[in-house]
Design a protein around this motif. Sequence first.
Motif, short mmCIF file in Angstrom:
data_model
loop_
_atom_site.label_atom_id
_atom_site.label_comp_id
_atom_site.label_asym_id
_atom_site.label_seq_id
_atom_site.Cartn_x
_atom_site.Cartn_y
_atom_site.Cartn_z
N THR A 234 0.88 -1.20 0.07
CA THR A 234 -0.01 0.16 0.01
C THR A 234 0.85 1.20 -0.16
O THR A 234 2.04 1.40 0.71
CB THR A 234 -0.95 -0.24 1.23
OG1 THR A 234 -1.76 1.49 1.08
CG2 THR A 234 -0.26 -0.25 2.43
N LEU B 188 -4.00 3.01 6.00
CA LEU B 188 -4.78 1.64 5.62
C LEU B 188 -4.79 0.65 7.04
O LEU B 188 -5.83 0.12 7.36
CB LEU B 188 -3.84 0.65 4.77
CG LEU B 188 -4.74 -0.57 4.25
CD1 LEU B 188 -5.93 -0.13 3.64
CD2 LEU B 188 -3.84 -1.20 3.20
N ALA C 246 -10.16 1.29 -0.08
CA ALA C 246 -9.63 1.60 1.34
C ALA C 246 -8.67 2.68 1.00
O ALA C 246 -7.87 2.84 -0.27
CB ALA C 246 -9.16 0.40 1.80
#
Length: 117
Positions: free
Chosen positions: A8, A14, A106
């Motif tokens: 990510t 996250l 997300a």
Amino acid sequence: MNHANLTTTDVAALSGFFVSHFGFKQLDMRGQEAFAVLRGTDGFVLNLMKPSRDDGPYPSGFHVGFFVDSPRRVRAKQAELAEAGFDTGEVQELTRGGSTTFYCNAPGGVFVEVASS
């Protein structure tokens, strides 16, 4: 399965998403928010890390999924995430498999599904 590792662009955001909205506990954060270790309520370990130069984007359709016990809980989770400012899709009643589901973008480029059957 023991654990999963997700890359990510925003490890801290996250991690906060999974802690605040899916019951994970952050066990460790290392390297200037470059690597986090989370544990789910069922003991599953989720590692989050910044991608290396050689890591490409996830393939089309890649997502992580959470099953909840009822369509009502799917709708409640969608409302919770939308209210928190996340980009959620509409709840869908899928005739194939008889599931209720929605998807959410997300933080850091990870796509999440919440569903019940």
